[in-house]
Motif scaffolding. Structure first.
Motif, PDB file in Angstrom:
ATOM      1  N   ILE A   1      66.131  96.545  33.805  1.00  0.00           N
ATOM      2  CA  ILE A   1      64.974  97.133  33.966  1.00  0.00           C
ATOM      3  C   ILE A   1      64.617  97.514  35.444  1.00  0.00           C
ATOM      4  O   ILE A   1      64.369  96.683  36.228  1.00  0.00           O
ATOM      5  N   ALA A   2      65.334  98.938  36.000  1.00  0.00           N
ATOM      6  CA  ALA A   2      65.453  99.022  37.334  1.00  0.00           C
ATOM      7  C   ALA A   2      64.205  99.088  38.114  1.00  0.00           C
ATOM      8  O   ALA A   2      64.154  98.680  39.346  1.00  0.00           O
ATOM      9  N   PHE A   3      62.989  99.496  37.302  1.00  0.00           N
ATOM     10  CA  PHE A   3      61.664  99.559  38.132  1.00  0.00           C
ATOM     11  C   PHE A   3      60.948  98.259  38.222  1.00  0.00           C
ATOM     12  O   PHE A   3      59.990  98.280  38.860  1.00  0.00           O
ATOM     13  N   LEU A   4      61.657  97.082  38.063  1.00  0.00           N
ATOM     14  CA  LEU A   4      60.839  95.731  38.085  1.00  0.00           C
ATOM     15  C   LEU A   4      61.780  95.194  39.300  1.00  0.00           C
ATOM     16  O   LEU A   4      62.778  94.344  39.023  1.00  0.00           O
ATOM     17  N   PRO A   5      61.103  94.954  40.401  1.00  0.00           N
ATOM     18  CA  PRO A   5      61.934  94.353  41.653  1.00  0.00           C
ATOM     19  C   PRO A   5      61.993  92.866  41.401  1.00  0.00           C
ATOM     20  O   PRO A   5      63.036  92.385  42.090  1.00  0.00           O
ATOM     21  N   ASP A   6      60.941  92.187  40.626  1.00  0.00           N
ATOM     22  CA  ASP A   6      60.941  90.983  40.335  1.00  0.00           C
ATOM     23  C   ASP A   6      61.619  90.506  39.263  1.00  0.00           C
ATOM     24  O   ASP A   6      61.756  89.170  38.789  1.00  0.00           O
ATOM     25  N   LEU A   7      62.502  91.333  38.469  1.00  0.00           N
ATOM     26  CA  LEU A   7      63.281  90.636  37.269  1.00  0.00           C
ATOM     27  C   LEU A   7      63.891  89.510  37.454  1.00  0.00           C
ATOM     28  O   LEU A   7      64.001  88.724  36.466  1.00  0.00           O
ATOM     29  N   ASP A   8      64.786  89.282  38.350  1.00  0.00           N
ATOM     30  CA  ASP A   8      65.486  87.966  38.615  1.00  0.00           C
ATOM     31  C   ASP A   8      64.539  86.602  38.598  1.00  0.00           C
ATOM     32  O   ASP A   8      64.977  85.781  37.785  1.00  0.00           O
ATOM     33  N   GLU A   9      63.846  86.848  39.268  1.00  0.00           N
ATOM     34  CA  GLU A   9      62.800  85.719  39.287  1.00  0.00           C
ATOM     35  C   GLU A   9      62.102  85.473  38.139  1.00  0.00           C
ATOM     36  O   GLU A   9      61.737  84.264  37.572  1.00  0.00           O
ATOM     37  N   LEU A  10      61.521  86.750  37.103  1.00  0.00           N
ATOM     38  CA  LEU A  10      61.117  86.570  35.957  1.00  0.00           C
ATOM     39  C   LEU A  10      62.246  85.980  34.981  1.00  0.00           C
ATOM     40  O   LEU A  10      61.715  85.074  33.968  1.00  0.00           O
ATOM     41  N   LEU A  11      63.283  86.166  35.043  1.00  0.00           N
ATOM     42  CA  LEU A  11      64.389  85.842  34.187  1.00  0.00           C
ATOM     43  C   LEU A  11      64.415  84.114  34.675  1.00  0.00           C
ATOM     44  O   LEU A  11      64.827  83.246  33.528  1.00  0.00           O
ATOM     45  N   ASP A  12      64.439  83.989  35.744  1.00  0.00           N
ATOM     46  CA  ASP A  12      64.412  82.446  36.077  1.00  0.00           C
ATOM     47  C   ASP A  12      63.362  81.570  35.369  1.00  0.00           C
ATOM     48  O   ASP A  12      63.500  80.396  34.773  1.00  0.00           O
ATOM     49  N   GLU A  13      62.227  82.308  35.259  1.00  0.00           N
ATOM     50  CA  GLU A  13      61.009  81.672  34.974  1.00  0.00           C
ATOM     51  C   GLU A  13      61.313  81.690  33.297  1.00  0.00           C
ATOM     52  O   GLU A  13      60.814  80.543  32.552  1.00  0.00           O
ATOM     53  N   ALA A  14      61.604  82.436  32.821  1.00  0.00           N
ATOM     54  CA  ALA A  14      62.012  82.693  31.347  1.00  0.00           C
ATOM     55  C   ALA A  14      63.177  81.544  30.945  1.00  0.00           C
ATOM     56  O   ALA A  14      62.788  80.874  29.996  1.00  0.00           O
TER      57      ALA A  14
ATOM     58  N   SER B   1      62.591  89.584  27.112  1.00  0.00           N
ATOM     59  CA  SER B   1      61.120  89.619  26.492  1.00  0.00           C
ATOM     60  C   SER B   1      60.350  88.485  27.088  1.00  0.00           C
ATOM     61  O   SER B   1      59.173  88.829  27.307  1.00  0.00           O
ATOM     62  N   VAL B   2      60.799  87.224  26.963  1.00  0.00           N
ATOM     63  CA  VAL B   2      60.097  86.226  27.623  1.00  0.00           C
ATOM     64  C   VAL B   2      59.640  86.612  29.086  1.00  0.00           C
ATOM     65  O   VAL B   2      58.617  86.182  29.573  1.00  0.00           O
ATOM     66  N   ALA B   3      60.714  87.061  29.805  1.00  0.00           N
ATOM     67  CA  ALA B   3      60.553  87.408  31.128  1.00  0.00           C
ATOM     68  C   ALA B   3      59.333  88.229  31.529  1.00  0.00           C
ATOM     69  O   ALA B   3      58.673  88.161  32.371  1.00  0.00           O
ATOM     70  N   LEU B   4      59.281  89.381  30.651  1.00  0.00           N
ATOM     71  CA  LEU B   4      58.270  90.426  30.648  1.00  0.00           C
ATOM     72  C   LEU B   4      57.001  89.851  30.248  1.00  0.00           C
ATOM     73  O   LEU B   4      55.990  90.150  30.884  1.00  0.00           O
ATOM     74  N   ALA B   5      56.928  88.823  29.508  1.00  0.00           N
ATOM     75  CA  ALA B   5      55.765  88.072  28.920  1.00  0.00           C
ATOM     76  C   ALA B   5      55.250  87.226  30.317  1.00  0.00           C
ATOM     77  O   ALA B   5      53.924  87.287  30.386  1.00  0.00           O
ATOM     78  N   VAL B   6      56.087  86.820  30.918  1.00  0.00           N
ATOM     79  CA  VAL B   6      55.442  86.099  32.151  1.00  0.00           C
ATOM     80  C   VAL B   6      54.891  87.163  33.199  1.00  0.00           C
ATOM     81  O   VAL B   6      53.608  86.591  33.659  1.00  0.00           O
ATOM     82  N   ARG B   7      55.319  88.095  33.496  1.00  0.00           N
ATOM     83  CA  ARG B   7      54.635  89.111  34.357  1.00  0.00           C
ATOM     84  C   ARG B   7      53.487  89.527  33.722  1.00  0.00           C
ATOM     85  O   ARG B   7      52.360  89.380  34.302  1.00  0.00           O
ATOM     86  N   GLY B   8      53.241  89.659  32.470  1.00  0.00           N
ATOM     87  CA  GLY B   8      52.054  90.173  31.870  1.00  0.00           C
ATOM     88  C   GLY B   8      50.869  89.087  32.014  1.00  0.00           C
ATOM     89  O   GLY B   8      49.798  89.449  32.204  1.00  0.00           O
ATOM     90  N   ALA B   9      51.380  87.807  31.636  1.00  0.00           N
ATOM     91  CA  ALA B   9      50.534  86.760  31.796  1.00  0.00           C
ATOM     92  C   ALA B   9      50.060  86.590  33.185  1.00  0.00           C
ATOM     93  O   ALA B   9      48.704  86.304  33.047  1.00  0.00           O
ATOM     94  N   ARG B  10      50.915  86.816  34.081  1.00  0.00           N
ATOM     95  CA  ARG B  10      50.381  86.418  35.576  1.00  0.00           C
ATOM     96  C   ARG B  10      49.211  87.689  35.874  1.00  0.00           C
ATOM     97  O   ARG B  10      48.308  87.679  36.644  1.00  0.00           O
ATOM     98  N   ARG B  11      49.536  88.857  35.279  1.00  0.00           N
ATOM     99  CA  ARG B  11      48.483  89.941  35.480  1.00  0.00           C
ATOM    100  C   ARG B  11      47.110  89.479  34.822  1.00  0.00           C
ATOM    101  O   ARG B  11      46.390  89.695  35.544  1.00  0.00           O
ATOM    102  N   ILE B  12      47.201  89.061  33.760  1.00  0.00           N
ATOM    103  CA  ILE B  12      45.857  88.606  32.916  1.00  0.00           C
ATOM    104  C   ILE B  12      45.299  87.598  34.007  1.00  0.00           C
ATOM    105  O   ILE B  12      44.138  87.404  33.974  1.00  0.00           O
TER     106      ILE B  12
END
Length: 519
Positions: A147-160, A501-512
């Protein structure tokens, strides 16, 4: 907000900070991140299905007793339990319309005249969702899968990786694993970047001190941080029938039907996370009157081609102990492990090569002389994304749960057929590199077989009518309502989607966590 006040007439809280609909790995990821980063937030998770394992959400492969394992699978099959569409040996080869154990199929609405449809689109209904039954493969997306518009994708994948407990060494002791990868690499790796070369499959699997394999389910994602959180509650057999919004269109809570008593209750919430699968998340939003233009559209499956090959020179390569090994009922023989041929934009499919007893797709009987020497090869193809590939919902018909009935419209384009044809040629080449093919012809699985449905609540960089949610997974049209699961992925992927999908969930949870803390 104070800890949830409990209505005496209900087993549910009257009010929480966050209501999570669905107990699969992405719903569990929201609960885990909020438990870690927003202590004091009250969280209620609602699951329509029963608890089938101990701890709740555990993978059924971890149930050692075969009878108990089968019972857990049947309990996950919802309205399909006992139906003739439940899988049996030989169903794949015969092309019968069958679901894998632990899942169920739609009774109707899965295909229409002139369309391919998704005849084996499958779901499961249980605490843990499909993560109680999955193969646990967690490859990272590459090339245009990202997903090119997520600059933090690799960090999110690490967290996943952390949440799912991903490892690459669980099968390092398998005597054929290195042989399989070496033979595949000889015909694949030329001109590939290191990250795209043949390698061990990252798996949400770890090995206990006693040597037994443990497969991750939602229990691992939830972790002790969530289980020890006094402000977290998991409610099974609880069907959310509506997401509630206030007069300003913001999240206000959920309506939930207690499937034990039949009673319906309202639970107020400051944020709602809808973490069903790619079919039932849009179903719930649609039933709630939340119907953005892209809802249910860009539905995509990964066309799957499978093949089986017997490892060449297996008798000579296998140590005597491996030749004499007899696997316990339902357990892995652990001889050839799981290997990965990554997707690239030039070769638009993802390869998963595993011993047959690890595979959910039975292609042949394993070799009784050299256990694990017959491997299954699978290539998953990236879809040519189309907005008209969609799931719609009936105004005048309901499913077994009383929710709007699904109607799937799905076509394979000329480009899709060309990629599938190319995958069929490639899988024969890979099978010949590994050993002796069991059958000269590969088998193309019926649409829906991958279980990797995506796109129906897709993420977008802007609110352009082609996406459902923001880069933080919050609905453009209903602030405070978040979506989670494979449906959020906006790209055409060939790799298994759970890690993303879990990586994207991490981003959403942080937003909440940050948005609710500021209110």
């Amino acid at each position: 907000m104070n800890p949830a006040a409990v209505d005496d007439a209900s087993r549910y809280p009257a009010e929480v900070d966050v209501a999570i609909v669905g107990s699969g790995p992405t719903g569990a990821a929201y609960a885990r991140i909020l438990s870690e980063e927003a202590p004091g937030f009250t969280i209620a998770m609602f699951e329509a299905g029963p608890t089938v394992s101990d701890p709740p959400g555990a993978h059924v492969k971890n149930i050692e007793d075969p009878a108990r394992r089968s019972a857990a699978q049947r309990a996950s099959e919802g309205p399909g339990a006992g139906a003739d569409t439940v899988s049996s040996p030989g169903a794949v080869k015969s092309g019968d319309r069958r679901a894998r154990p632990g899942t169920f199929l739609l009774d109707d609405g899965y295909a229409f005249p002139g369309e391919d449809g998704l005849p084996v689109a499958a779901m499961s209904t249980n605490v843990g969702g499909m993560s109680a039954h999955w193969t646990a493969a967690c490859p990272r997306p590459g090339g245009s899968e990202r997903i090119a518009f997520l600059p933090d994708l690799d960090e999110l994948l690490d967290e996943a990786d952390r949440l799912l407990g991903v490892t690459t060494d669980a099968f390092d002791g398998s005597p054929f694993g290195a042989v399989v990868r070496e033979r595949l690499a000889a015909v694949v790796d030329d001109d590939r970047a290191p990250a795209a070369r043949v390698q061990r499959m990252p798996l949400a699997v770890h090995r206990r001190a006693d040597g037994r394999l443990v497969w991750s389910g939602s229990d691992v994602v939830l972790g002790e941080a969530t289980r020890a959180n006094p402000d977290f509650e998991l409610h099974d057999e609880s069907l959310v029938t509506r997401v509630l919004v206030d007069d300003a269109g913001r999240a206000a809570g959920v309506e939930v039907r207690d499937r034990r008593s039949g009673e319906t209750h309202t639970v107020r919430a400051r944020a709602v996370v809808v973490a069903g699968d790619a079919l039932r998340t849009p179903q719930l939003l649609w039933a709630s009157g939340i119907r953005p233009p892209a809802l249910g559209r860009y539905l995509n499956d990964q066309a799957q081609v499978v093949f089986a090959s017997r490892i060449r020179d297996a008798e000579r390569l296998a140590p005597a102990a491996a030749r004499d090994q007899v696997a316990a009922a339902g357990a892995l023989s652990e001889q050839s492990g799981v290997s990965w041929v990554p997707f690239t934009d030039d070769v638009p499919f993802h390869g998963q090569i595993m011993q047959l007893d690890a595979s959910p797709v039975p292609l042949a009987d394993d070799d009784p002389v050299v256990p694990g020497s017959i491997v299954g090869l699978g290539l998953f193809c990236a879809k040519d994304l189309q907005p008209d590939d969609r799931v719609e919902f009936a105004e005048d018909a309901t499913d077994a749960y009383g929710m709007p009935a699904m109607r799937i419209h799905y076509r394979l384009t000329d480009r899709d057929h060309a990629v599938i044809d190319r995958a069929r040629e490639e899988i024969v080449r890979l099978g010949a590199a590994v050993g002796e093919p069991i059958d000269s012809r590969p088998f193309t699985m019926p649409p829906g077989a991958s279980l990797h449905y995506q796109g129906t609540t897709r993420m977008g960089e802007t609110d352009d009518g082609e996406s459902v949610c923001t880069p933080d997974s919050e609905l453009w049209s209903a602030p405070g309502v978040y979506v989670a699961g494979n449906g959020v992925i906006p790209t055409a992927t060939a790799c298994n989607p759970t890690l993303t999908s879990v990586a994207l969930a991490v981003r959403g949870a942080r937003r909440i966590a940050t948005s609710l803390a500021s209110k």
